[in-house]
Every structure is written in C-alpha cells, then in structure tokens.
Design an enzyme around this catalytic site. Sequence first.
Site: not given
Length: 481
Positions: A288, A347
């Site tokens: 990420d 997420d």
Amino acid sequence: VLQISAGGLDRKYCIVNNQSWTPLSQTLDDAVRISPDVVKGKALVVRRGNCSFSQKALVAQSLGATTLLIASTIPLIIPSANDSDYAKVHIPLALMRNRDFLEAQKEFGEGMLVKLYAPPHSKIDPSIAVILLISMVTIVLGGYWSGACERDRLNSGVTEGGGGESKADSGELFLYSPLKVVVFVAMMCGMLVLMYYFYNVLAFVYLVVASFSSFSIRNWNFSVRSIILAAVCISIAVVWGVYRNEERWIWILQDLLGIAFCLNFMKTISLSNFKICVILLSLLLVYDVFFVFITPFLTKDGVSIMVQVALGPASGEKLPVVMRVPRFSAWAQNLCGMQFSILGYGDIIVPGLLVAYCSRFDVWINSSKKIYFVSCCIAYLLGMILTFAVMLLSGMGQPALLYLVPFTLITSTVVAACRGELKQFWAGTTYEVSGPERDFQQSTLPKPEVLCLLQIREDTVIFTNMNNTFMAIIPVCLCIA
C-alpha cells in the site's frame, strides 16, 4: 458559483476559475451584481476558441466588460496564463459548461442578472462519519459471521461424528503457508500493474467479476427462496452495471455491493494462524505504501498508480473498488461534479481478515466475551480515526493500512500475551497435506472440544481453490486503494 436571476427565478451553475485572476468573494451577499442594462457593465460569454485565456480576458477588458465567462464543450479545467499576464487582467474570468449556458439562455432569456462568488471549501465533512460507520459495520459483521460459521462447523463435526461441513466443502479458500501468502500478494501487484497499463481493456473484465463476487449462492436446490434470492442478487448487479456512471444516486448501490463483496471475501478467505496474519498484513502494508507514496516518482504525471487505477480516467469507467459517500458540505463543488469521500475495499478487507481470525480464535478457546474479536475491532476503529486525523491535518490522502495494520496487529499481540495465550494464538490451526490420501488435518489446539479432522478428496481441493482464487483474488487485486 455562478448565480443567474431574472423575474424572481434564481439558478446556480458551476464555474471554474483561478484565484490568480481577480479573486471572487466568498459569499453571495458580497458578490457584485452584473446587469446587462448598460454596455460597460456587461458579463460577456464567449466560446472556448484557440486563443489563450489571457488574450480573451484582455480583449473583454478593453471593451469595458466586467466579467468574462468562457463556455466550454470539453471538461472544465482551471484557466491559467503566464505569471506576467495575471497583473494585466483586472476582471474575473471563469469557465462554465456550454450546456449550462444554453440552459440558462433558454430559461432566463436576455434579461439575466448574474453574480460570481467562490464559497470556501470545508476540510471536515460529515461524510467521513458515514464512511467510518460503513467500515465498522462491515468489519463487525464480517468477523462475527466468520466466527459463527466456525462455531457451526465445529459443533456439527462434534455432534455428527466428524461429518460436518469442512472448509473446502463450504467453498472457503484458506491461506496456510508463507509461500502461498507471497504468491497471493505478488498476484495482486501484477494485477494492479496490468490495470495501470491496460485499463480500458481489463476494466470491463473486472466489472463482470466484481459484480458476481459480491454474492454467492451455495447448495442450489431450485427452491422458491433460492430462485427469489438469485433474482434479487442478479438484478442488483445488473442495475448497478447499467447505471454505474450515474453519480447522483448510484453510489448507494455501489456501497451496498461493496459491503457484500467485503463480507463475502472475509467469509471466503481464512487465515490459519497469527503468523500468516502478520506476514500477509505486513506485506500488504508495504504494498500500500509503495503504490501510494513511491509510484508517483515513477509515473510521468506524478500520480500514484493506486490512485489512477482506483479513480480511473477523468472521463471513462470507474471501477467499484472504493466505498463512496458524497461530501455533504461541498454543495458548491457538487455543481461541477459530485465530490466524494472514499475508502478502498482493501482498507476493510485486509484488517478484516485479522478480525475474522480473532473471531474464530475466540471460538477455538471458547471465549464467552469474544475478547480477541472485540479488542481487534476497537483497534481498527482507533486506526481509522487516526487515518482520518492525519488526512485532515496533511490535506492529502493516506494509505490507511499504514495505520490500521500496526494498530490491529499490536493490539492482538498484547491481548494474547496478557492472557498467556500467545503461543496458541501464533500457531492457530495449520492445514497441511499428509499421507497417501492427501487429507487436510487441523493441528491440535489446547481444548479438545475444538478438534476437527478435514477429509477432502484431492480433486475437490483443486477445484475449490481454482474457483475461489479466480473469484476472490482478481477483484481484491485492486482493492488496496
């Protein structure tokens, strides 16, 4: 904002201006009214030709115009010029959509009174609270569902002499080795890069796969309930597919499909032990951060690969990889195009896999208070709050996993250590192939009531893994936005 009024009728339109020209007032009351009753007080509207913005502004200014509006047939951009030209122009200049101009001309005629103003942009918006609520509800439901399924499976195995539904029989895909985790993450990286270079081709493939990955129907028996359920699920996916680019309301359906997708993924993918959780979440944290913070230095336009894939081109397909909630306080910006607060599916899914593992571990140790599940959910909530706080203070988007992964991993470790169960929590359940019949066996846990033996034929294992890998891994490859 351009407000046009005539005969008691008011209408607001989107305009895009550059404050380097003459700045606009922030409120409607302070805006100067421009009336067409005199020549030198007129607001001029011109087409978006080939000459520069500064040339148009200087010509309009020399003719005595007080405002210049440029009707554009292409997507609106912020008008700009050389630094030396800004000081020469003393009238407001802005772009408006050509269709808005034609609509105003038809509705108001020639006797229009117009005002231009620029309302301030609020950083804090109530939509953040809605995003937080969606993520928490999904995390809690997904974790609870995973634990409930594990309890039912173990109870069925005990009461029916080990004949309960196994993980593979239920269609689950479990990650039980570090090598499998590394391959999983490598596939995600490869898919994201392919989407960056071949977006227009692969976007439609992803749309189809993601739509039908949001739901699953098992044990098809052609009952009335199954037929109705299948019809509803398919109808929702089809409606979203047809109206996916309708910004005003389709976000509601996209978020519902996103919640279903995340829940289905958390139910489908099982992590066998905390060691696998640490490896997977750590790799995805690096993934990420790299694709959000590092790739802007590697792309031509300076925009991260993650953002370009998640949000898509300015005019084109937008992939359903984020939860979207309109910014309620950005009403002025919504005149130009709906402004959204977003949160990537990843997420929710990535920390959700750890939450699901904690929920299953509570079942294995027969914890009535669900201490691991509750503490991990609280850690996720605190991580989300910190993410939003950093985003608001820095004024830029953040890779949420940078905050969620440490919060959830550290909290789970501390809880296990304080309870003296760190060794069992780390080992969890290990699924490994053994013997000539290639049975999958579950390792012994401290309490005998949670023992279970999984008898699975080789062809069933291969089919289940191939099916779930295609339906689960391909969509999630783009979900860490």
